[in-house]
Scaffold this motif. Structure first.
Motif, PDB file in Angstrom:
ATOM      1  N   ALA A 188       0.737  26.511 -29.984  1.00 14.48           N
ATOM      2  CA  ALA A 188       1.619  25.355 -30.176  1.00 14.48           C
ATOM      3  C   ALA A 188       2.625  25.252 -29.026  1.00 14.48           C
ATOM      4  O   ALA A 188       2.871  24.164 -28.510  1.00 14.48           O
ATOM      5  N   ARG A 189       3.194  26.383 -28.609  1.00 12.07           N
ATOM      6  CA  ARG A 189       4.145  26.372 -27.489  1.00 12.07           C
ATOM      7  C   ARG A 189       3.470  25.976 -26.186  1.00 12.07           C
ATOM      8  O   ARG A 189       4.070  25.333 -25.329  1.00 12.07           O
ATOM      9  N   ALA A 190       2.207  26.370 -26.014  1.00 15.40           N
ATOM     10  CA  ALA A 190       1.492  26.118 -24.758  1.00 15.40           C
ATOM     11  C   ALA A 190       1.020  24.680 -24.635  1.00 15.40           C
ATOM     12  O   ALA A 190       0.689  24.238 -23.533  1.00 15.40           O
ATOM     13  N   HIS A 191       0.996  23.957 -25.725  1.00 13.46           N
ATOM     14  CA  HIS A 191       0.437  22.606 -25.704  1.00 13.46           C
ATOM     15  C   HIS A 191       1.065  21.734 -24.615  1.00 13.46           C
ATOM     16  O   HIS A 191       0.355  21.017 -23.904  1.00 13.46           O
ATOM     17  N   ALA A 192       2.359  21.795 -24.447  1.00 15.03           N
ATOM     18  CA  ALA A 192       3.051  20.931 -23.487  1.00 15.03           C
ATOM     19  C   ALA A 192       3.057  21.487 -22.061  1.00 15.03           C
ATOM     20  O   ALA A 192       3.497  20.807 -21.148  1.00 15.03           O
ATOM     21  N   LEU A 193       2.574  22.712 -21.869  1.00  7.39           N
ATOM     22  CA  LEU A 193       2.606  23.321 -20.537  1.00  7.39           C
ATOM     23  C   LEU A 193       1.544  22.747 -19.619  1.00  7.39           C
ATOM     24  O   LEU A 193       0.491  22.305 -20.068  1.00  7.39           O
ATOM     25  N   LYS A 194       1.831  22.787 -18.344  1.00  7.83           N
ATOM     26  CA  LYS A 194       0.849  22.433 -17.313  1.00  7.83           C
ATOM     27  C   LYS A 194       0.426  23.728 -16.626  1.00  7.83           C
ATOM     28  O   LYS A 194       1.199  24.681 -16.582  1.00  7.83           O
ATOM     29  N   PRO A 195      -0.800  23.783 -16.082  1.00  7.60           N
ATOM     30  CA  PRO A 195      -1.225  24.996 -15.377  1.00  7.60           C
ATOM     31  C   PRO A 195      -0.285  25.306 -14.205  1.00  7.60           C
ATOM     32  O   PRO A 195       0.031  24.434 -13.402  1.00  7.60           O
ATOM     33  N   VAL A 196       0.174  26.557 -14.145  1.00  2.00           N
ATOM     34  CA  VAL A 196       1.074  26.969 -13.066  1.00  2.00           C
ATOM     35  C   VAL A 196       0.350  27.807 -12.017  1.00  2.00           C
ATOM     36  O   VAL A 196       0.888  28.033 -10.940  1.00  2.00           O
ATOM     37  N   VAL A 197      -0.853  28.260 -12.340  1.00  2.00           N
ATOM     38  CA  VAL A 197      -1.662  29.045 -11.397  1.00  2.00           C
ATOM     39  C   VAL A 197      -3.055  28.429 -11.389  1.00  2.00           C
ATOM     40  O   VAL A 197      -3.606  28.105 -12.440  1.00  2.00           O
ATOM     41  N   GLN A 198      -3.601  28.271 -10.189  1.00  2.00           N
ATOM     42  CA  GLN A 198      -4.960  27.748 -10.058  1.00  2.00           C
ATOM     43  C   GLN A 198      -5.768  28.715  -9.211  1.00  2.00           C
ATOM     44  O   GLN A 198      -5.408  28.990  -8.069  1.00  2.00           O
ATOM     45  N   VAL A 199      -6.852  29.218  -9.773  1.00  2.00           N
ATOM     46  CA  VAL A 199      -7.726  30.136  -9.052  1.00  2.00           C
ATOM     47  C   VAL A 199      -8.606  29.311  -8.125  1.00  2.00           C
ATOM     48  O   VAL A 199      -9.291  28.388  -8.568  1.00  2.00           O
ATOM     49  N   GLY A 200      -8.572  29.640  -6.841  1.00  2.00           N
ATOM     50  CA  GLY A 200      -9.331  28.891  -5.848  1.00  2.00           C
ATOM     51  C   GLY A 200     -10.576  29.625  -5.397  1.00  2.00           C
ATOM     52  O   GLY A 200     -11.092  30.505  -6.093  1.00  2.00           O
ATOM     53  N   ASP A 201     -11.047  29.277  -4.204  1.00  2.00           N
ATOM     54  CA  ASP A 201     -12.264  29.866  -3.657  1.00  2.00           C
ATOM     55  C   ASP A 201     -12.134  31.360  -3.411  1.00  2.00           C
ATOM     56  O   ASP A 201     -13.118  32.082  -3.445  1.00  2.00           O
ATOM     57  N   ALA A 202     -10.927  31.840  -3.157  1.00  2.00           N
ATOM     58  CA  ALA A 202     -10.711  33.265  -2.887  1.00  2.00           C
ATOM     59  C   ALA A 202     -10.812  34.107  -4.159  1.00  2.00           C
ATOM     60  O   ALA A 202     -10.818  35.338  -4.084  1.00  2.00           O
ATOM     61  N   GLY A 203     -10.848  33.473  -5.319  1.00  2.00           N
ATOM     62  CA  GLY A 203     -10.976  34.215  -6.571  1.00  2.00           C
ATOM     63  C   GLY A 203      -9.684  34.921  -6.935  1.00  2.00           C
ATOM     64  O   GLY A 203      -8.592  34.437  -6.661  1.00  2.00           O
ATOM     65  N   LEU A 204      -9.814  36.081  -7.528  1.00  2.00           N
ATOM     66  CA  LEU A 204      -8.655  36.838  -7.990  1.00  2.00           C
ATOM     67  C   LEU A 204      -8.104  37.706  -6.867  1.00  2.00           C
ATOM     68  O   LEU A 204      -8.181  38.921  -6.892  1.00  2.00           O
TER      69      LEU A 204
END
Length: 105
Positions: free
Chosen positions: A13-29
């Motif tokens: 419920a708390r996460a519903h309004a959140l936007k992604p703050v980290v995006q995994v790209g081509d470099a992976g983890l």
């Protein structure tokens, strides 16, 4: 410690309004990505992470590896977005008083 269903429901419920703050790209983890995700978890405790457009199984494996590396729990998975939670670190107690430690009026 695994989350119980009421805790998981509250975090979703708390996460519903959140936007992604980290995006995994081509470099992976990569190390910088893990450092940024760790900082975000330290600051917020609950974050959304966007994973690359991989097969479902590969995304699940990447999310599991991310959680293991960060000491976090996956709260929810919706397509390419994962909601992660980690208990906040204990706050360090301030030692001594602030400079000029009197009361301010």
């Amino acid at each position: 410690m695994p989350l119980d269903p009421p805790q998981r429901r509250q975090l979703r419920a708390r996460a519903h309004a959140l936007k992604p703050v980290v995006q995994v790209g081509d470099a992976g983890l990569s190390e910088p990505l893990l450092a940024e995700a760790a900082r975000a978890l330290d600051d917020h405790g609950l974050i959304k992470v966007r994973l690359p457009a991989l097969e479902r199984v590969a995304r699940a494996e990447m999310a599991a590896a991310l959680c293991a590396a960060l000491g976090a729990e996956e709260v929810q998975a919706i397509g390419r977005v994962r909601v992660l939670w980690r208990a906040p670190p204990r706050k360090r107690r301030a030692r001594g008083r602030r400079a000029g430690g009197g009361s301010h009026s």
